[in-house]
Design an enzyme around this catalytic site. Structure first.
Site, mmCIF file in Angstrom:
data_model
loop_
_atom_site.group_PDB
_atom_site.id
_atom_site.type_symbol
_atom_site.label_atom_id
_atom_site.label_comp_id
_atom_site.label_asym_id
_atom_site.label_seq_id
_atom_site.Cartn_x
_atom_site.Cartn_y
_atom_site.Cartn_z
ATOM 1 C CD GLU A 21 2.541 -8.215 6.492
ATOM 2 O OE1 GLU A 21 1.192 -7.368 7.267
ATOM 3 O OE2 GLU A 21 2.567 -8.857 7.032
ATOM 4 C CB CYS B 259 -2.556 -0.710 10.125
ATOM 5 S SG CYS B 259 -1.466 -1.499 10.731
HETATM 6 P P1 NAD Z 1 -0.184 4.669 0.358
HETATM 7 O O1 NAD Z 1 -1.219 5.909 -0.391
HETATM 8 O O2 NAD Z 1 1.074 5.087 0.822
HETATM 9 O O3 NAD Z 1 -0.394 3.668 -0.478
HETATM 10 C C1 NAD Z 1 0.642 2.638 -0.370
HETATM 11 C C2 NAD Z 1 1.370 1.561 -1.361
HETATM 12 O O4 NAD Z 1 1.067 1.717 -2.388
HETATM 13 C C3 NAD Z 1 2.383 2.975 -2.039
HETATM 14 O O5 NAD Z 1 4.018 2.521 -2.273
HETATM 15 C C4 NAD Z 1 1.959 2.882 -2.518
HETATM 16 O O6 NAD Z 1 2.717 4.093 -4.027
HETATM 17 C C5 NAD Z 1 1.338 2.055 -3.494
HETATM 18 N N1 NAD Z 1 0.193 2.352 -4.007
HETATM 19 C C6 NAD Z 1 -0.913 2.983 -4.441
HETATM 20 N N2 NAD Z 1 -1.635 2.649 -5.288
HETATM 21 C C7 NAD Z 1 -0.746 1.441 -5.819
HETATM 22 C C8 NAD Z 1 -1.739 0.738 -7.065
HETATM 23 N N3 NAD Z 1 -2.368 1.165 -7.770
HETATM 24 N N4 NAD Z 1 -0.396 -0.487 -7.502
HETATM 25 C C9 NAD Z 1 0.362 0.033 -6.188
HETATM 26 N N5 NAD Z 1 0.956 -0.122 -5.818
HETATM 27 C C10 NAD Z 1 0.318 0.950 -5.253
HETATM 28 O O7 NAD Z 1 -1.118 3.704 2.343
HETATM 29 P P2 NAD Z 1 -2.775 3.437 1.647
HETATM 30 O O8 NAD Z 1 -2.635 2.150 1.327
HETATM 31 O O9 NAD Z 1 -3.384 4.774 2.122
HETATM 32 O O10 NAD Z 1 -1.819 2.889 3.128
HETATM 33 C C11 NAD Z 1 -3.284 3.085 4.355
HETATM 34 C C12 NAD Z 1 -4.185 1.940 4.284
HETATM 35 O O11 NAD Z 1 -2.710 0.245 5.134
HETATM 36 C C13 NAD Z 1 -4.411 0.954 5.507
HETATM 37 O O12 NAD Z 1 -5.475 0.420 5.373
HETATM 38 C C14 NAD Z 1 -3.707 0.791 6.213
HETATM 39 O O13 NAD Z 1 -4.341 -0.136 7.545
HETATM 40 C C15 NAD Z 1 -2.285 -0.255 5.616
HETATM 41 N N6 NAD Z 1 -1.496 -0.068 6.602
HETATM 42 C C16 NAD Z 1 -1.510 -1.721 6.864
HETATM 43 C C17 NAD Z 1 -0.833 -2.190 7.788
HETATM 44 C C18 NAD Z 1 0.372 -3.709 7.886
HETATM 45 O O14 NAD Z 1 1.264 -3.408 8.401
HETATM 46 N N7 NAD Z 1 -1.078 -4.581 7.490
HETATM 47 C C19 NAD Z 1 0.583 -1.257 7.890
HETATM 48 C C20 NAD Z 1 0.553 0.112 7.966
HETATM 49 C C21 NAD Z 1 -0.720 0.319 7.383
#
Ligand code: NAD
Length: 476
Positions: free
Chosen positions: A220, A254
């Site tokens: 997602e 998102c």
């Molecule tokens: P974040 O930094 O909270 O990371 C998300 C999760 O991934 C965390 O649990 C983190 O520990 C894990 N993570 C980080 N790096 C990792 C790696 N190298 N390997 C494995 N796991 C890892 O969140 P973020 O990435 O900054 O989230 C923001 C993004 O999420 C935006 O692009 C947003 O659009 C997207 N988003 C999508 C949805 C959806 O439903 N499609 C919903 C909310 C946010």
């Protein structure tokens, strides 16, 4: 690593325990699945204030009412929907066997089997929703779950870990807290499925780790969700709906509108209307408890830098409300970046904060061509009363989902799948589609006693008759 009865349990052991429990207990009945989901519902109801306080502290300013709406009520919806419908979803699905066995007493069906243990990784922007909404489908499908919430909202993660460990058997649902290192460790384990919400970079990293064990993934992700304002759209009403969306969670959603495409002759009117509408929702930003803060300095600086870069490259920036950016408060006014040049970083990077782009267009086909050449977005929005144009936009574009004449409405449906396409994600959940996503659809063929292949000369040693019989089957 997680604590079970105050004893530290490594993640691999946690998975091993869940797997053994799953094998020993056999498939969970509908009543057991409902009870598991009900436990999650009950703990949300019981601890909602504590969760809202934790999210407020994590963001450095997030209205309790907003957190209750987005993360508590927002999670209760899919959980209750799954609780109330899972028995119907679980039923075997009869299928028609092929000839001639259909005439000989064969029957067939699809059995929806639990996969086993599902790893759920969530994001900071909706710290409960992004783990509990998928959990609804995971539990409805009879699975067990290990949840790793985002480390960026660590207080919320700690509350979730504590209340789940107090109220739910860790062999059914366990919460592991920690940062990227923990996420890396977990995603290298042979879970039966991994569902992750995060950026495209996180999606790539998770998929690479999962590939080593051939673990299926649901990703997602995010991206730049565009808005296409048609010439028939009511600009004032459109502007208010866009402003409402940008005023939600400080734009950190998102499916938040990222780039608004507007007819060239309406550019200034729309920019002004969005600024005015945003100002009525948030007359001030810094110090205004209704405004959700940028979650941390890194994300604040990231969005501010995108806007600064566009301004330095000549883009006009309209700030609503028109106030200076605070150096002590991470709450931000909306920055409307007007027609930034193609080389501005904001044109290619997801904004995910209190800014948006407004870009003029001459023809809708120009916009469709631009969108078609870029990454497939998570959401797309169309405004206008021209049904023919709307249908053309729907037919000639692709996105995870669409809302027409409003913004961010479609993801709230429990009855319809939510997910991305291409770089905005793969797989989806919500309602029955979530149940299916986290189930193995296993075909069962109940063969009849009679098997005519020997009598019909279809078994070795093959004769001339066999080849002729096969040739006779080759029809158009
Ligand atoms: P974040 O930094 O909270 O990371 C998300 C999760 O991934 C965390 O649990 C983190 O520990 C894990 N993570 C980080 N790096 C990792 C790696 N190298 N390997 C494995 N796991 C890892 O969140 P973020 O990435 O900054 O989230 C923001 C993004 O999420 C935006 O692009 C947003 O659009 C997207 N988003 C999508 C949805 C959806 O439903 N499609 C919903 C909310 C946010």
């Amino acid at each position: 690593m997680t604590l079970i009865n105050d004893v530290a349990v490594p993640s691999a052991d946690l998975l091993g325990r869940q797997r053994s429990a799953h094998l020993a207990a056999g498939p969970a009945s509908a009543a057991e699945r409902r009870d598991r989901i009900q436990s999650v519902i009950d703990l949300l109801v019981r601890h909602h204030e504590e969760f809202a306080a934790a999210m407020d502290a994590d963001f450095g300013g997030r209205h309790h009412g907003y957190s209750l709406m987005n993360d508590v009520v927002g999670s209760l919806g899919p959980l209750k929907h799954a609780r109330d419908n899972l028995e119907t979803w679980m039923q075997d699905d009869p299928r028609t066997p092929y000839a001639p066995y259909d005439q000989m007493g064969a029957s067939a069906y699809v059995q929806y089997q639990a996969m086993g243990s599902v790893l759920i990784l969530g994001t900071w922007n909706a710290p409960l929703f992004t783990v509990l909404s998928p959990l609804a489908g995971v539990l409805a499908a009879g699975n067990r779950a290990v949840i790793k919430p985002s480390e960026i909202t660590s207080r919320t993660a700690e509350v979730l870990q504590r209340v789940i460990s107090e109220e739910i058997d860790p062999d059914v649902v366990a919460v592991v807290t920690g940062g990227v290192d923990v996420a890396q460790e977990l995603t290298c384990l042979p879970f039966d499925h991994i569902v992750v919400t995060g950026s495209a970079a996180v999606g790539r990293a998770v998929m690479a780790n999962a590939a080593a064990n051939l673990v299926p993934v649901t990703l997602e992700l995010g991206g730049k969700s565009p808005v296409l304002v048609g010439r028939s759209a009511d600009l004032t009403a459109t502007a208010m709906k866009i402003a409402v969306a940008k005023a939600t969670n400080g734009g950190q959603i998102c499916v938040s509108p990222d780039t608004v495409h507007v007819p060239r002759e309406n550019l200034d009117a729309l920019v002004e209307a969005v600024a005015t509408a945003f100002g009525t929702l948030h007359p001030s930003a810094a110090g205004n408890a209704d405004v959700v803060s940028a979650v941390n300095d890194r994300h604040l600086d990231r969005v501010d830098a995108l806007v600064r870069d566009a301004a330095e490259r000549g883009a006009r920036v309209v700030t609503a409300p028109d106030e200076n950016l605070s150096t002590t408060d991470r709450r931000r006014p909306l920055r409307i970046v007007v027609d930034p040049p193609a080389d501005a970083a904001i044109r290619s990077e997801e904004i995910f904060g209190a800014a948006m782009i407004v870009q003029p267009y001459d023809t809708v086909d120009d916009v469709l061509a631009e969108l078609g050449a870029g990454p497939k977005p998570l959401a797309l929005y169309y405004f206008g009363d021209d049904d023919e144009e709307r249908d053309r936009v729907l037919a000639r574009s692709t996105s995870g989902g669409v809302t027409v004449n409003n913004v961010m409405m479609h993801p709230g449906m429990n009855e319809a799948p939510f997910g991305g396409v291409g770089v905005s994600g793969m797989g989806h959940y919500n309602g029955r589609e979530g149940f299916l996503q986290f189930s193995h659809a296993r075909t069962v063929f109940l063969a009849p006693d009679a098997d005519p292949r020997g009598d019909w000369g279809m078994l070795p040693p093959y004769g001339e008759h066999f080849t002729l019989a096969m040739i006779a089957q080759i029809t158009a």
